[in-house]
Write an enzyme that holds these catalytic residues in place. Structure first.
Site, PDB file in Angstrom:
ATOM      1  N   LYS A  82       1.209  -2.369   6.184  1.00 14.92           N
ATOM      2  CA  LYS A  82       1.963  -1.605   5.189  1.00 14.92           C
ATOM      3  C   LYS A  82       1.621  -2.078   3.780  1.00 14.92           C
ATOM      4  O   LYS A  82       1.388  -3.269   3.564  1.00 14.92           O
ATOM      5  CB  LYS A  82       3.472  -1.781   5.426  1.00 14.92           C
ATOM      6  CG  LYS A  82       3.998  -1.128   6.676  1.00 14.92           C
ATOM      7  CD  LYS A  82       5.453  -1.484   6.941  1.00 14.92           C
ATOM      8  CE  LYS A  82       6.402  -0.954   5.890  1.00 14.92           C
ATOM      9  NZ  LYS A  82       7.820  -1.119   6.277  1.00 14.92           N
ATOM     10  N   SER A 157      10.289   3.247   6.364  1.00 13.18           N
ATOM     11  CA  SER A 157       9.251   3.029   5.376  1.00 13.18           C
ATOM     12  C   SER A 157       7.873   2.752   5.972  1.00 13.18           C
ATOM     13  O   SER A 157       6.881   2.697   5.251  1.00 13.18           O
ATOM     14  CB  SER A 157       9.641   1.848   4.473  1.00 13.18           C
ATOM     15  OG  SER A 157       9.688   0.630   5.196  1.00 13.18           O
ATOM     16  N   SER A 181      13.231   1.055   9.340  1.00 13.21           N
ATOM     17  CA  SER A 181      11.887   1.370   8.863  1.00 13.21           C
ATOM     18  C   SER A 181      10.792   1.309   9.909  1.00 13.21           C
ATOM     19  O   SER A 181       9.682   1.764   9.666  1.00 13.21           O
ATOM     20  CB  SER A 181      11.517   0.444   7.692  1.00 13.21           C
ATOM     21  OG  SER A 181      12.294   0.754   6.559  1.00 13.21           O
TER      22      SER A 181
END
Length: 474
Positions: A82, A157, A181
């Protein structure tokens, strides 16, 4: 032999260790898929092809010089991180145009852990600004889109990572989860997503997380692949002695007492009604669990109506402390800018009050959950939303950079809480949870949008959750 991207992560790992496939071949294969498909999906913000191939060649050189038994656990496995996580020599944008984008000087703890396990990093995946939202759209790069319907969001996310795994641009990926997330994008993209319990994966925790909400875990296409990633994230003597999560995932779980609930701590502040598709997913999950021999009963959970304010206070505290030059504040997205301002206006006493409440909320909720072996609920209250739906981006998010954002931070936040009302309280309680893609709107995988269930277990139940998921056929 099957195409490399069609192999499970477990099968690819085994082929790499046996030398049936070289690390350079695997990296080149997945890099080619990223080059072909990422322009549509927006899963990757940065692709580090040159660095990846150098790492892959080094992995191949290592394999030629040591016995297979001495190779790292994930020798040569292609992976991506990420864009909230530092990878040495690569820019970390945090999804924000308000920051200076400079290459990181060193690997973050999660990256260092997995590189030590032998992975080859292919790049950085799309995230929302500072990881704040349940969708992966920002002003830095194109939005991450759902491989099953590119007009829809891949969630957040960890949305870019989930899109990459669902589109077979990666065999699996690590995510981080502070309020859903991992589980939200896993559910949106039809993946298995495991949020480990608090403290199990120290490398995924953050010093700027006062409520200790965030933990790292796997996004994968199967429970076995998720177990393989979990073994890499939890390289503890106890895990090795028990054969690891991958060994235990193949064991039959015991017959369980499972409580079924639609209760949410957000209902008092943001009353919501789950979409029929979410209820259909729950019914499908119930049938599968009953067929597997588990006993299901209704669970009524009582939540304190002070929860939304306390969670929001703790969740947004880190963005209030972020180092952003005053002249660049205007570059923040409306939601980030609003919650940053409110966080900065709160007194330390207000934050401490919220944290004390969340600790009591954890004790009360864990006590209620303990009446059952596991809790079952829908993973999401709605099917994946269109890109731009949360933000009100012009033309449904099809244009980028976003020329027009609605600027309604509170409306955006409310939509997120109504979309994923069963996620954040699991982080507050520090419990393990897994999402399983049991249902599709077209009644068959690939014919519509995925919808799933969430199972929440007591501390230490990660292996059990993986066993249940595999027992349902995932």
């Amino acid at each position: 032999m099957a195409e490399l991207h069609d192999l499970s992560a477990v099968a690819l790992r085994d082929s790499l260790r046996k030398g049936e496939v070289s690390s350079a071949e695997a990296a080149a294969h997945f890099l080619a898929r990223i080059e072909q498909q990422n322009p549509l999906l927006g899963a990757f913000v940065t692709v580090t092809a040159e660095q990846a191939m150098a790492s892959a060649r080094a992995a191949d050189a290592l394999r030629s010089s040591v016995p297979p038994g001495e190779l790292p656990f994930l020798h040569g496995m292609p992976l991506a991180f990420k864009d909230l996580t530092d990878v040495a020599g690569v820019v970390t944008t945090h999804g924000s145009s308000a920051l200076d984008h400079r290459p990181a000087l060193s690997d973050g703890p999660l990256v260092a852990l997995l590189k030590g396990a032998g992975v080859v990093s292919l790049g950085k995946t799309q995230v929302p600004e500072f990881g704040l939202t349940a969708y992966s759209e920002n002003r830095v790069a194109p939005p991450s889109r759902n491989p099953h319907a590119p007009s829809r969001s891949s969630g957040g996310s960890s949305g870019g990572s989930a899109a990459a795994v669902a589109a077979a641009l990666l065999p699996f990926a690590p995510g981080t989860d502070g309020g859903g997330s991992i589980r939200i994008p896993a559910a949106a993209c039809g993946l298995v997503g495991l949020k480990p319990g608090r403290g199990l994966v120290p490398a995924g925790e953050s010093l700027g997380d006062p409520a200790r909400l965030v933990v790292a875990g796997p996004l994968a296409r199967s429970a076995a692949d998720a177990a393989l990633m979990t073994d890499a994230l939890v390289p503890s003597p106890e895990s090795v002695r028990d054969g690891g999560y991958l060994a235990r995932v193949h064991q039959e779980p015991p017959r369980l007492r499972i409580g079924v609930t639609l209760d949410s701590p957000w209902s008092g502040t943001f009353p919501f009604t789950p979409d029929q598709e979410a209820l259909d997913a729950l019914r499908t999950g119930e049938k599968l669990l009953e067929h597997a021999g588990h006993s299901l009963s209704e669970a009524g959970i009582r939540y304190d109506n002070r929860y939304p304010d306390a969670f929001t206070t703790a969740w947004t505290a880190p963005v209030g402390a972020a180092r952003i030059s005053p002249h660049r504040e205007a570059l923040l997205a409306p939601l980030t800018r609003t919650f940053r301002r409110r966080a900065q206006q709160r007194s330390p006493a207000k934050l401490n009050e919220a944290l004390a409440f969340l600790r009591q909320f954890q004790r009360d909720t864990v006590t209620q959950y303990a009446q059952w072996d596991l809790l079952l609920m829908p993973a999401l209250a709605q099917a994946p939303r269109p890109v731009g739906w949360f933000t009100g981006t012009a033309h449904g998010g099809d244009r980028w950079p976003a020329a027009q954002w609605a600027g309604d931070a509170d409306g955006d936040y409310r939509k997120q809480c109504e979309f994923a009302p069963w996620s954040s309280m699991v982080n507050v309680c520090g419990l393990p949870a897994i999402t399983i893609p049991v249902h599709w709107t077209g009644n068959a995988p690939g014919l519509g949008l995925p919808l799933g269930i969430q199972l929440v277990g007591p501390m230490g139940s990660e292996a059990l959750l993986l066993q249940v998921a595999r027992g349902l056929g995932y």
